[in-house]
Design a protein around this motif. Sequence first.
Motif, PDB file in Angstrom:
ATOM      1  N   VAL A 145       0.927  -1.190  -0.096  1.00  0.00           N
ATOM      2  CA  VAL A 145       0.090  -0.049   0.025  1.00  0.00           C
ATOM      3  C   VAL A 145       1.048   1.593  -0.006  1.00  0.00           C
ATOM      4  O   VAL A 145       1.781   1.384   0.848  1.00  0.00           O
ATOM      5  N   ILE A 146       0.723   2.092  -1.264  1.00  0.00           N
ATOM      6  CA  ILE A 146       1.498   3.338  -1.127  1.00  0.00           C
ATOM      7  C   ILE A 146       0.916   4.468  -0.444  1.00  0.00           C
ATOM      8  O   ILE A 146      -0.108   4.744  -0.701  1.00  0.00           O
ATOM      9  N   PRO A 147       1.433   5.259   0.714  1.00  0.00           N
ATOM     10  CA  PRO A 147       0.769   5.956   1.700  1.00  0.00           C
ATOM     11  C   PRO A 147       0.614   7.408   1.142  1.00  0.00           C
ATOM     12  O   PRO A 147      -0.338   8.257   1.403  1.00  0.00           O
ATOM     13  N   LYS A 151       8.168   7.465  -5.563  1.00  0.00           N
ATOM     14  CA  LYS A 151       8.250   6.457  -6.797  1.00  0.00           C
ATOM     15  C   LYS A 151       8.413   5.132  -6.425  1.00  0.00           C
ATOM     16  O   LYS A 151       8.970   4.860  -5.285  1.00  0.00           O
ATOM     17  N   VAL A 152       7.966   4.091  -7.251  1.00  0.00           N
ATOM     18  CA  VAL A 152       8.252   2.721  -7.014  1.00  0.00           C
ATOM     19  C   VAL A 152       8.765   2.202  -8.498  1.00  0.00           C
ATOM     20  O   VAL A 152       8.603   2.316  -9.470  1.00  0.00           O
ATOM     21  N   GLU A 153      10.042   1.394  -8.171  1.00  0.00           N
ATOM     22  CA  GLU A 153      10.744   0.957  -9.102  1.00  0.00           C
ATOM     23  C   GLU A 153      11.056  -0.677  -9.056  1.00  0.00           C
ATOM     24  O   GLU A 153      10.790  -1.051  -7.800  1.00  0.00           O
ATOM     25  N   LEU A 154      10.961  -1.410 -10.100  1.00  0.00           N
ATOM     26  CA  LEU A 154      11.165  -2.522 -10.002  1.00  0.00           C
ATOM     27  C   LEU A 154      12.886  -2.898 -10.210  1.00  0.00           C
ATOM     28  O   LEU A 154      13.471  -2.109 -11.066  1.00  0.00           O
ATOM     29  N   THR A 164      19.679  -3.377 -12.496  1.00  0.00           N
ATOM     30  CA  THR A 164      19.064  -2.572 -13.519  1.00  0.00           C
ATOM     31  C   THR A 164      17.568  -2.411 -12.805  1.00  0.00           C
ATOM     32  O   THR A 164      17.349  -3.029 -12.041  1.00  0.00           O
ATOM     33  N   SER A 165      17.111  -1.216 -13.414  1.00  0.00           N
ATOM     34  CA  SER A 165      15.886  -0.924 -12.672  1.00  0.00           C
ATOM     35  C   SER A 165      14.501  -0.472 -13.830  1.00  0.00           C
ATOM     36  O   SER A 165      15.106   0.004 -14.884  1.00  0.00           O
ATOM     37  N   GLU A 166      13.500  -0.653 -13.385  1.00  0.00           N
ATOM     38  CA  GLU A 166      12.551  -0.049 -14.321  1.00  0.00           C
ATOM     39  C   GLU A 166      11.453   0.806 -13.349  1.00  0.00           C
ATOM     40  O   GLU A 166      11.012   0.367 -12.160  1.00  0.00           O
ATOM     41  N   MET A 167      11.144   1.918 -13.936  1.00  0.00           N
ATOM     42  CA  MET A 167      10.120   2.701 -13.203  1.00  0.00           C
ATOM     43  C   MET A 167       8.639   2.060 -13.368  1.00  0.00           C
ATOM     44  O   MET A 167       8.479   1.584 -14.353  1.00  0.00           O
ATOM     45  N   VAL A 168       8.165   1.648 -12.300  1.00  0.00           N
ATOM     46  CA  VAL A 168       6.633   1.203 -12.217  1.00  0.00           C
ATOM     47  C   VAL A 168       5.629   2.409 -12.263  1.00  0.00           C
ATOM     48  O   VAL A 168       4.970   2.669 -13.085  1.00  0.00           O
ATOM     49  N   HIS A 169       5.930   3.292 -11.408  1.00  0.00           N
ATOM     50  CA  HIS A 169       5.100   4.482 -11.237  1.00  0.00           C
ATOM     51  C   HIS A 169       5.610   5.483 -10.322  1.00  0.00           C
ATOM     52  O   HIS A 169       6.050   5.405  -9.335  1.00  0.00           O
ATOM     53  N   GLN A 170       5.470   6.932 -10.925  1.00  0.00           N
ATOM     54  CA  GLN A 170       5.676   7.836  -9.847  1.00  0.00           C
ATOM     55  C   GLN A 170       4.266   8.371  -9.468  1.00  0.00           C
ATOM     56  O   GLN A 170       3.583   9.015  -9.850  1.00  0.00           O
ATOM     57  N   PHE A 171       4.269   8.194  -8.063  1.00  0.00           N
ATOM     58  CA  PHE A 171       2.968   8.530  -7.437  1.00  0.00           C
ATOM     59  C   PHE A 171       2.824   9.707  -6.949  1.00  0.00           C
ATOM     60  O   PHE A 171       3.804  10.205  -6.398  1.00  0.00           O
ATOM     61  N   GLY A 175      -1.772   5.013  -3.067  1.00  0.00           N
ATOM     62  CA  GLY A 175      -2.157   4.011  -4.323  1.00  0.00           C
ATOM     63  C   GLY A 175      -1.788   2.613  -3.633  1.00  0.00           C
ATOM     64  O   GLY A 175      -1.663   2.445  -2.397  1.00  0.00           O
ATOM     65  N   ILE A 176      -1.606   1.652  -4.553  1.00  0.00           N
ATOM     66  CA  ILE A 176      -1.248   0.468  -4.406  1.00  0.00           C
ATOM     67  C   ILE A 176      -0.434  -0.280  -5.497  1.00  0.00           C
ATOM     68  O   ILE A 176      -0.490   0.412  -6.600  1.00  0.00           O
ATOM     69  N   VAL A 177       0.462  -0.988  -5.153  1.00  0.00           N
ATOM     70  CA  VAL A 177       1.243  -1.618  -6.104  1.00  0.00           C
ATOM     71  C   VAL A 177       1.395  -3.004  -5.828  1.00  0.00           C
ATOM     72  O   VAL A 177       1.262  -3.548  -4.671  1.00  0.00           O
ATOM     73  N   GLN A 178       1.802  -3.863  -6.895  1.00  0.00           N
ATOM     74  CA  GLN A 178       1.940  -5.396  -6.695  1.00  0.00           C
ATOM     75  C   GLN A 178       3.000  -5.839  -7.877  1.00  0.00           C
ATOM     76  O   GLN A 178       3.025  -5.451  -8.776  1.00  0.00           O
ATOM     77  N   GLY A 179       4.142  -6.681  -7.273  1.00  0.00           N
ATOM     78  CA  GLY A 179       5.060  -7.324  -8.065  1.00  0.00           C
ATOM     79  C   GLY A 179       4.808  -8.650  -8.263  1.00  0.00           C
ATOM     80  O   GLY A 179       4.349  -9.312  -7.170  1.00  0.00           O
TER      81      GLY A 179
END
Length: 402
Positions: A145-147, A151-154, A164-171, A175-179
């Motif tokens: 749960v994103i309070p 940013k969330v990255e893989l 190495t990394s990939e941007m998931v989302h700049q909140f 919100g919420i996130v799932q890997g």
Amino acid sequence: MEKIKMTTPLVEMDGDEMTRILWQMIKDELIVPFVDLKTEYYDLGLENRDRTGDQVTVDSAEATKKYGVAVKCATITPNAARVEEYNLKEMWKSPNGTIRAILDGTVFRAPIIVKGIEPYVKTWKKPITLARHAYGDVYKGTEMVIPGPGKVELVYTAEDGSSTSEMVHQFKGAGIVQGMHNLDSSIESFAKSCFQYALDTRQDLWFAAKDTISKKYDHHFKDVFEEIYEKEYRTKFVEAGLTYFYTLIDDAIARVIKSEGGFIWACKNYDGDVMSDLVATAFGSLAMMTSVLVSPQGYYEYEAAHGTVQRHYYQHLKGIETSTNPVATIFAWTGALKKRGELDNLSELVRFAELLEQASTKVIESGRMTKDLALITTLSDVTVLNSGDFIKAIRSELEEIL
């Protein structure tokens, strides 16, 4: 009649609620009177899973590796309400997910066809078998749960320390996130199980995913299937007169509805979960579906595809008579007994399991059935039986056949 002898035990995984009640009734009425039943018993009821820290689930899967064949009752996957109801130490994961991850197999589900229970899709003339990948994806997902903003990255960190990394989302807010993940080894096992099962049952194989949107994740599944098919199975399929093809899951659904059935539809884990319920219901009832986990290593785990029938269980506890359909659970037992008989060269055990299936369908086709089937049957003048009387009717039919 002398009881049929077994040489190798089945792994028996007991379960929860109404299906646990039916489980014992099936053993007492339909199996133990005729078979000298040998099982290695594991209690996967929620209380015992909590008591053992869920180790009993792991132990049952390891036992399946040892003996090769298991039969499983429906079990509870607890949510927050169940944690409170059963006063659990924690919200234990799906026992099916745990077992499937350890055995690394594919779940094949197919409707049990009986006269008088007609598919809702008028073009369907033959069973459709759903092949469901049994590892990973959302069932092994990590969630957060994103309070608030951030940013969330893989991030992948190799053994040599490079990453190495990939941007998931700049909140910009909460919100919420799932890997989620999968493994090449498991996808390969999934593909090989599907191709081999298609050859064994002489059915065409369809594989469907969403590679147009999931251009790396789903596309990788597609590539693995194609590579294994070309390398190991194309010649065998051609010789057997069988077809394999990949299509988008959107297209697959349209084709399935217009088809007459008689093929295997392979799906990723969640897709298979949903579509197997859809196909079962469209053929008549979730309680009229076989389900077997097949591992490339030769492990088999038979189960009912439905849940623990919670509502009926609460009625049962109050002393209210229930008309719960036990057919899928009966066929889990017969599937396991047949496979045990095949592996141990016990033709008498295989024959018994086949006759028990015949007796079960014959009772329904004679107009004696549980309430769920009576509501949808095309037969006239049917008799609705409670769970116990339905099982006893099957026993009477079985004794006549024997």
